[in-house]
Scaffold this motif. Structure first.
Motif, PDB file in Angstrom:
ATOM      1  N   GLU A 141      22.913 -63.987 -66.770  1.00  0.00           N
ATOM      2  CA  GLU A 141      21.755 -64.888 -66.821  1.00  0.00           C
ATOM      3  C   GLU A 141      22.143 -66.303 -67.230  1.00  0.00           C
ATOM      4  OE1 GLU A 141      18.195 -64.823 -66.079  1.00  0.00           O
ATOM      5  OE2 GLU A 141      19.356 -63.483 -64.819  1.00  0.00           O
ATOM      6  N   TRP A 142      23.135 -66.435 -68.119  1.00  0.00           N
ATOM      7  CA  TRP A 142      23.586 -67.789 -68.464  1.00  0.00           C
ATOM      8  C   TRP A 142      24.194 -68.478 -67.238  1.00  0.00           C
ATOM      9  CZ3 TRP A 142      21.169 -69.571 -72.226  1.00  0.00           C
ATOM     10  CH2 TRP A 142      20.965 -68.871 -73.423  1.00  0.00           C
ATOM     11  N   ILE A 143      24.877 -67.715 -66.415  1.00  0.00           N
ATOM     12  CA  ILE A 143      25.456 -68.285 -65.190  1.00  0.00           C
ATOM     13  C   ILE A 143      24.357 -68.728 -64.245  1.00  0.00           C
ATOM     14  CG2 ILE A 143      26.736 -67.685 -63.094  1.00  0.00           C
ATOM     15  CD1 ILE A 143      28.601 -66.013 -64.888  1.00  0.00           C
ATOM     16  N   VAL A 144      23.291 -67.929 -64.091  1.00  0.00           N
ATOM     17  CA  VAL A 144      22.156 -68.324 -63.254  1.00  0.00           C
ATOM     18  C   VAL A 144      21.534 -69.606 -63.802  1.00  0.00           C
ATOM     19  CG1 VAL A 144      19.840 -67.698 -62.466  1.00  0.00           C
ATOM     20  CG2 VAL A 144      21.665 -65.987 -62.446  1.00  0.00           C
ATOM     21  N   ASN A 145      21.360 -69.688 -65.120  1.00  0.00           N
ATOM     22  CA  ASN A 145      20.783 -70.894 -65.726  1.00  0.00           C
ATOM     23  C   ASN A 145      21.646 -72.120 -65.468  1.00  0.00           C
ATOM     24  OD1 ASN A 145      18.549 -69.581 -66.750  1.00  0.00           O
ATOM     25  ND2 ASN A 145      19.389 -69.329 -68.810  1.00  0.00           N
ATOM     26  N   LEU A 146      22.962 -71.948 -65.552  1.00  0.00           N
ATOM     27  CA  LEU A 146      23.850 -73.080 -65.302  1.00  0.00           C
ATOM     28  C   LEU A 146      23.778 -73.527 -63.843  1.00  0.00           C
ATOM     29  CD1 LEU A 146      26.933 -71.971 -67.419  1.00  0.00           C
ATOM     30  CD2 LEU A 146      25.533 -74.013 -67.795  1.00  0.00           C
ATOM     31  N   GLY A 147      23.634 -72.568 -62.946  1.00  0.00           N
ATOM     32  CA  GLY A 147      23.481 -72.930 -61.539  1.00  0.00           C
ATOM     33  C   GLY A 147      22.185 -73.661 -61.279  1.00  0.00           C
ATOM     34  N   GLU A 148      21.077 -73.149 -61.838  1.00  0.00           N
ATOM     35  CA  GLU A 148      19.783 -73.794 -61.630  1.00  0.00           C
ATOM     36  C   GLU A 148      19.720 -75.170 -62.289  1.00  0.00           C
ATOM     37  OE1 GLU A 148      16.971 -72.321 -59.555  1.00  0.00           O
ATOM     38  OE2 GLU A 148      19.054 -71.911 -59.030  1.00  0.00           O
ATOM     39  N   LEU A 204      24.190 -77.860 -71.420  1.00  0.00           N
ATOM     40  CA  LEU A 204      25.159 -77.869 -72.526  1.00  0.00           C
ATOM     41  C   LEU A 204      24.982 -76.631 -73.406  1.00  0.00           C
ATOM     42  CD1 LEU A 204      24.965 -81.638 -73.511  1.00  0.00           C
ATOM     43  CD2 LEU A 204      26.997 -80.478 -72.637  1.00  0.00           C
ATOM     44  N   HIS A 205      23.736 -76.311 -73.703  1.00  0.00           N
ATOM     45  CA  HIS A 205      23.431 -75.122 -74.504  1.00  0.00           C
ATOM     46  C   HIS A 205      23.872 -73.846 -73.784  1.00  0.00           C
ATOM     47  CE1 HIS A 205      21.177 -72.433 -77.162  1.00  0.00           C
ATOM     48  NE2 HIS A 205      20.633 -71.886 -76.090  1.00  0.00           N
ATOM     49  N   ALA A 206      23.552 -73.740 -72.502  1.00  0.00           N
ATOM     50  CA  ALA A 206      23.893 -72.544 -71.729  1.00  0.00           C
ATOM     51  C   ALA A 206      25.407 -72.381 -71.609  1.00  0.00           C
ATOM     52  CB  ALA A 206      23.253 -72.618 -70.347  1.00  0.00           C
ATOM     53  N   CYS A 207      26.107 -73.490 -71.472  1.00  0.00           N
ATOM     54  CA  CYS A 207      27.566 -73.434 -71.352  1.00  0.00           C
ATOM     55  C   CYS A 207      28.196 -72.911 -72.648  1.00  0.00           C
ATOM     56  CB  CYS A 207      28.102 -74.824 -71.017  1.00  0.00           C
ATOM     57  SG  CYS A 207      29.663 -74.809 -70.104  1.00  0.00           S
ATOM     58  N   GLU A 208      27.679 -73.369 -73.777  1.00  0.00           N
ATOM     59  CA  GLU A 208      28.178 -72.879 -75.057  1.00  0.00           C
ATOM     60  C   GLU A 208      27.930 -71.378 -75.200  1.00  0.00           C
ATOM     61  OE1 GLU A 208      26.292 -75.230 -78.041  1.00  0.00           O
ATOM     62  OE2 GLU A 208      27.424 -77.044 -77.581  1.00  0.00           O
ATOM     63  N   TRP A 239       5.333 -73.116 -63.920  1.00  0.00           N
ATOM     64  CA  TRP A 239       5.521 -71.668 -64.036  1.00  0.00           C
ATOM     65  C   TRP A 239       6.677 -71.315 -64.971  1.00  0.00           C
ATOM     66  CZ3 TRP A 239       1.144 -72.191 -62.689  1.00  0.00           C
ATOM     67  CH2 TRP A 239       0.539 -71.971 -61.458  1.00  0.00           C
ATOM     68  N   GLY A 240       7.315 -72.313 -65.574  1.00  0.00           N
ATOM     69  CA  GLY A 240       8.421 -72.045 -66.488  1.00  0.00           C
ATOM     70  C   GLY A 240       9.735 -71.860 -65.759  1.00  0.00           C
ATOM     71  N   ALA A 241      10.844 -72.101 -66.472  1.00  0.00           N
ATOM     72  CA  ALA A 241      12.158 -71.990 -65.841  1.00  0.00           C
ATOM     73  C   ALA A 241      13.233 -71.759 -66.893  1.00  0.00           C
ATOM     74  CB  ALA A 241      12.477 -73.269 -65.061  1.00  0.00           C
ATOM     75  N   LEU A 242      14.370 -71.274 -66.424  1.00  0.00           N
ATOM     76  CA  LEU A 242      15.570 -71.096 -67.239  1.00  0.00           C
ATOM     77  C   LEU A 242      15.314 -70.079 -68.361  1.00  0.00           C
ATOM     78  CD1 LEU A 242      16.563 -74.871 -67.418  1.00  0.00           C
ATOM     79  CD2 LEU A 242      17.438 -73.150 -65.833  1.00  0.00           C
ATOM     80  N   ASN A 243      15.400 -68.807 -67.998  1.00  0.00           N
ATOM     81  CA  ASN A 243      15.105 -67.720 -68.932  1.00  0.00           C
ATOM     82  C   ASN A 243      16.125 -67.632 -70.061  1.00  0.00           C
ATOM     83  OD1 ASN A 243      12.778 -66.466 -67.617  1.00  0.00           O
ATOM     84  ND2 ASN A 243      14.210 -65.957 -65.978  1.00  0.00           N
ATOM     85  N   ASP A 244      15.659 -67.198 -71.224  1.00  0.00           N
ATOM     86  CA  ASP A 244      16.544 -66.915 -72.352  1.00  0.00           C
ATOM     87  C   ASP A 244      16.886 -65.425 -72.299  1.00  0.00           C
ATOM     88  OD1 ASP A 244      17.824 -66.453 -74.753  1.00  0.00           O
ATOM     89  OD2 ASP A 244      16.489 -67.774 -75.907  1.00  0.00           O
ATOM     90  N   PRO A 245      18.134 -65.071 -71.991  1.00  0.00           N
ATOM     91  CA  PRO A 245      18.486 -63.653 -71.843  1.00  0.00           C
ATOM     92  C   PRO A 245      18.364 -62.856 -73.138  1.00  0.00           C
ATOM     93  CG  PRO A 245      20.435 -65.050 -71.707  1.00  0.00           C
ATOM     94  CD  PRO A 245      19.260 -65.959 -71.673  1.00  0.00           C
ATOM     95  N   GLU A 246      18.257 -63.530 -74.263  1.00  0.00           N
ATOM     96  CA  GLU A 246      18.046 -62.824 -75.527  1.00  0.00           C
ATOM     97  C   GLU A 246      16.670 -62.152 -75.554  1.00  0.00           C
ATOM     98  OE1 GLU A 246      20.192 -62.456 -77.956  1.00  0.00           O
ATOM     99  OE2 GLU A 246      21.771 -63.793 -77.202  1.00  0.00           O
ATOM    100  N   TYR A 247      15.746 -62.664 -74.754  1.00  0.00           N
ATOM    101  CA  TYR A 247      14.373 -62.168 -74.776  1.00  0.00           C
ATOM    102  C   TYR A 247      13.885 -61.637 -73.430  1.00  0.00           C
ATOM    103  CZ  TYR A 247      14.330 -64.793 -79.154  1.00  0.00           C
ATOM    104  OH  TYR A 247      14.621 -65.262 -80.406  1.00  0.00           O
ATOM    105  N   CYS A 248      14.396 -62.166 -72.334  1.00  0.00           N
ATOM    106  CA  CYS A 248      13.855 -61.835 -71.012  1.00  0.00           C
ATOM    107  C   CYS A 248      14.411 -60.510 -70.500  1.00  0.00           C
ATOM    108  CB  CYS A 248      14.179 -62.959 -70.021  1.00  0.00           C
ATOM    109  SG  CYS A 248      13.573 -62.632 -68.362  1.00  0.00           S
ATOM    110  N   ASP A 249      13.514 -59.537 -70.289  1.00  0.00           N
ATOM    111  CA  ASP A 249      13.925 -58.268 -69.679  1.00  0.00           C
ATOM    112  C   ASP A 249      13.287 -58.077 -68.304  1.00  0.00           C
ATOM    113  OD1 ASP A 249      11.301 -57.711 -70.273  1.00  0.00           O
ATOM    114  OD2 ASP A 249      11.720 -55.983 -71.567  1.00  0.00           O
ATOM    115  N   PHE A 250      12.534 -59.078 -67.843  1.00  0.00           N
ATOM    116  CA  PHE A 250      11.899 -59.104 -66.524  1.00  0.00           C
ATOM    117  C   PHE A 250      10.789 -58.065 -66.353  1.00  0.00           C
ATOM    118  CE2 PHE A 250      15.930 -61.263 -65.706  1.00  0.00           C
ATOM    119  CZ  PHE A 250      15.465 -62.416 -65.121  1.00  0.00           C
ATOM    120  N   SER A 251      10.363 -57.415 -67.424  1.00  0.00           N
ATOM    121  CA  SER A 251       9.267 -56.461 -67.297  1.00  0.00           C
ATOM    122  C   SER A 251       7.941 -57.203 -67.275  1.00  0.00           C
ATOM    123  CB  SER A 251       9.278 -55.481 -68.473  1.00  0.00           C
ATOM    124  OG  SER A 251       8.968 -56.137 -69.686  1.00  0.00           O
ATOM    125  N   TYR A 252       7.021 -56.722 -66.453  1.00  0.00           N
ATOM    126  CA  TYR A 252       5.693 -57.341 -66.390  1.00  0.00           C
ATOM    127  C   TYR A 252       4.953 -57.135 -67.700  1.00  0.00           C
ATOM    128  CZ  TYR A 252       1.187 -58.821 -64.467  1.00  0.00           C
ATOM    129  OH  TYR A 252       0.012 -59.495 -64.222  1.00  0.00           O
TER     130      TYR A 252
END
Length: 591
Positions: free
Chosen positions: A99-106, A452-456, A262-275
């Motif tokens: 997910e951090w890689i997806v965030n860096l791409g976006e 910068l945050h996502a890269c760290e 609609w929001g963007a760049l999920n935090d993988p610490e919290y996002c599990d993609f469940s409705y």
């Protein structure tokens, strides 16, 4: 000469095509030349595409490969949204590193696309050649107006800024092109290929994560950070000047504050993609979702946002689907789902002759229902809605960026030649052309700060030995799902229904139909139409030599789609002027 309606004293003027917007965008207006104001506007799209039709019956695992082809510029946004959608359907949570890689791409995509649009496309509307041609008085004033932030960006006067934006010749125009190359490289490091990612899948990514990978990204990112330390003050000087040089210019492109994010760049610490937990993890996004009405936050709950979406036909070329099969009656939480929600939409095209008293476009009329009214939300081109929503919610605080409740603080660290800098985007008085453009500049800095945050975080995962980037999954026999993110120029959602392991219904909704929508069944105009109808004319040219620059600035501030030429004509279609240089009336890419 332009045709005038004697009884009304109006002049009909049209631009078609103006840009390519999931088809071709046309703007049809009636102008009160004596009052120098647009009094009526219609936005049209002349091409039907039909993705929602041919997605039926496909293997859902192919959805992101197919839908990324919706656009040749921001196809990765569609691929990402489709992946989010599939993750929900399959019940899979990618590894944090994936997910951090997806965030860096976006984040790289935001930097790339906003940069090339702001400097090489819409920036031309404010360049020396354009201003000298349409407002010579403003140009003369620019030559004698010192730039307040000259020490930060290096241009002594406003005229020097304008000259630097001249297409192909301007120094800043050329520099921005080089920066766009760097940001595209950043994207490709993360997702393999631009604009249709080759390493992006449900469950994560196929990117091989190494310290070298993120170092290569970070090296380019720091050059971009240094660039932004000049860009933000330069644009502040340019846009502030227009307010001073043309009193009343805040009315150009202004409309009621009705913004959707609609929001963007999920935090993988919290996002599990469940409705079921979407409300909670949606609020943890690094761009906070939200509906803003008259400057106030109505909701930042993605479940509420999802359930409020309505697709109205209005003045579009489709038959109503009332009475057709209802795919989803209740969401996974048990909430009732409206028949006009994307989960239940049927696309029934009905080609016909354009009629401004009836149907006149292939774009439908997405609206957000607040329980009383169907609101014609706009995205403001993306950034103004994202920053406004994030600022009001006050939830983001990651060191590099902080939402305060009334502004967004953006901290950019020390770079090679420039010290640490903090920029503050403050909620503006208006949602208009200049503020949409200003927000785009600030969001470039915001995207860099989040990167910068996502890269760290990504480097931390690799150094801890957590290098898995993909999680296996199984496709269920039946499922309903949705994905929410922000395409470059605004809200993006994908809704899917799976039956017997195949796609039974699929509807992607990018910012194009929200911004370029037509009058709905209640007579409410779409955002382009509404913004242009309120636009006064400040151009100094006579009616015979009219270029329509104020109207162009109003429309382009929304960051509409990939440009083609602009043909201006009046009356019954007699050509007034045909522009052969695309840079003079260029625009951004479709979503």
């Amino acid at each position: 000469m332009a045709t005038q309606t004697a009884a009304e004293g109006l002049v009909e003027m049209s631009w078609d095509p103006i840009t390519r917007i999931v088809g071709s965008l046309g703007i049809y207006t009636k102008i009160d030349w004596k009052q120098r104001q647009v009094v009526e506007c219609y936005s049209t799209s002349s091409i039907f595409r039909g993705y929602s039709i041919f997605m039926k019956g496909k293997d859902p695992r192919d959805a992101h490969f197919i839908t990324s082809r919706i656009c040749g510029i921001c196809g990765d946004n569609h691929a990402t949204c489709s992946i989010y959608n599939q993750n929900m359907a399959y019940g899979v949570q990618p590894p944090h590193l994936g997910e951090w890689i997806v965030n860096l791409g976006e984040a790289a995509e935001y930097m790339f696309d906003h940069n090339i649009f702001q400097e090489n496309l819409v920036g031309v509307d404010y360049c020396e050649k354009m201003v000298r041609e349409t407002n010579p008085g403003v140009w003369e004033k620019a030559k004698n107006t010192p730039a307040p932030h000259a020490e930060q960006h290096g241009f002594k006067t406003i005229a020097e800024i304008m000259t630097s934006l001249n297409p192909l010749e301007g120094a800043f125009y050329r520099e921005a092109l080089q920066v766009s190359r760097t940001t595209r490289e950043m994207f490709c490091l993360m997702e393999g290929r631009h604009v249709h990612p080759s390493t992006l899948y449900p469950g994560g990514v196929g990117t091989v994560a190494t310290v070298q990978l993120f170092t290569d990204y970070l090296t380019r990112l720091m050059r971009y950070v240094e660039f932004m330390k000049r860009v933000v003050p330069m644009h502040d000087d340019l846009f502030d000047f227009f307010y001073d040089a043309l009193p009343g210019y805040e009315k150009v492109g202004q409309r009621r504050v009705l913004l959707g994010c609609w929001g963007a760049l999920n935090d993988p610490e919290y996002c599990d993609f469940s409705y079921e937990r979407m409300s909670a993890w949606g609020r943890k996004m690094f761009v906070t979702p939200g509906i803003i009405v008259d400057g106030k936050l109505v909701t930042n709950d993605l479940v509420d946002i999802n359930l409020g979406i309505r697709i109205l036909l209005g003045s579009s070329y489709y038959d109503d689907w009332q009475g057709q099969e209802v795919f989803v009656k209740r969401d996974p939480l048990g909430n009732p789902v409206d028949v006009r929600h994307p989960w239940n939409q049927h696309t029934l095209p009905r080609p016909q002759k354009r009629d401004f008293d009836g149907a006149y476009s292939w774009v439908m009329s997405p609206r957000w229902f607040d329980g009383t009214d169907h609101l014609a939300l706009d995205t403001g081109g993306g950034p103004i809605a994202r920053l406004w929503s994030t600022a009001l919610s006050g939830l983001v605080d990651i060191g590099y960026v902080k939402a305060t409740g009334h502004s967004v603080m953006i901290n950019l660290p020390k770079t090679l030649t420039k010290p640490e800098v903090t920029f503050e985007w403050k909620i503006p008085k208006w949602s208009n052309a200049l503020e949409r453009n200003r927000a785009r500049t600030y969001f470039q800095a915001y995207a860099a700060a989040v990167a910068l945050h996502a890269c760290e975080k990504a480097l931390g995962e690799v150094r801890a030995g957590r290098t898995q980037t993909w999680e296996p999954f199984k496709v269920p026999k039946d499922a309903i799902s949705c994905g929410f993110t922000e395409a470059v120029r605004g809200v993006l959602s994908h809704h899917m229904v799976i039956r017997d392991g195949k796609i039974a219904n699929y509807h992607p909704y990018p910012p194009t139909p929200w911004n370029g929508s037509v009058r709905d069944r209640y007579g409410t105009p779409g955002p382009y139409e509404d913004a242009v109808q309120n636009t006064p004319i400040f151009e100094e040219n006579s009616q015979e030599n009219f270029k329509g620059i104020d109207i162009m600035r109003a429309v382009r501030s929304f960051d509409p789609c990939l440009p083609c030429g602009v043909h201006m004509y009046t009356g019954n279609g007699s050509v007034l002027k045909k522009l052969h240089t695309p840079h003079a009336f260029a625009s951004g890419a479709a979503s």
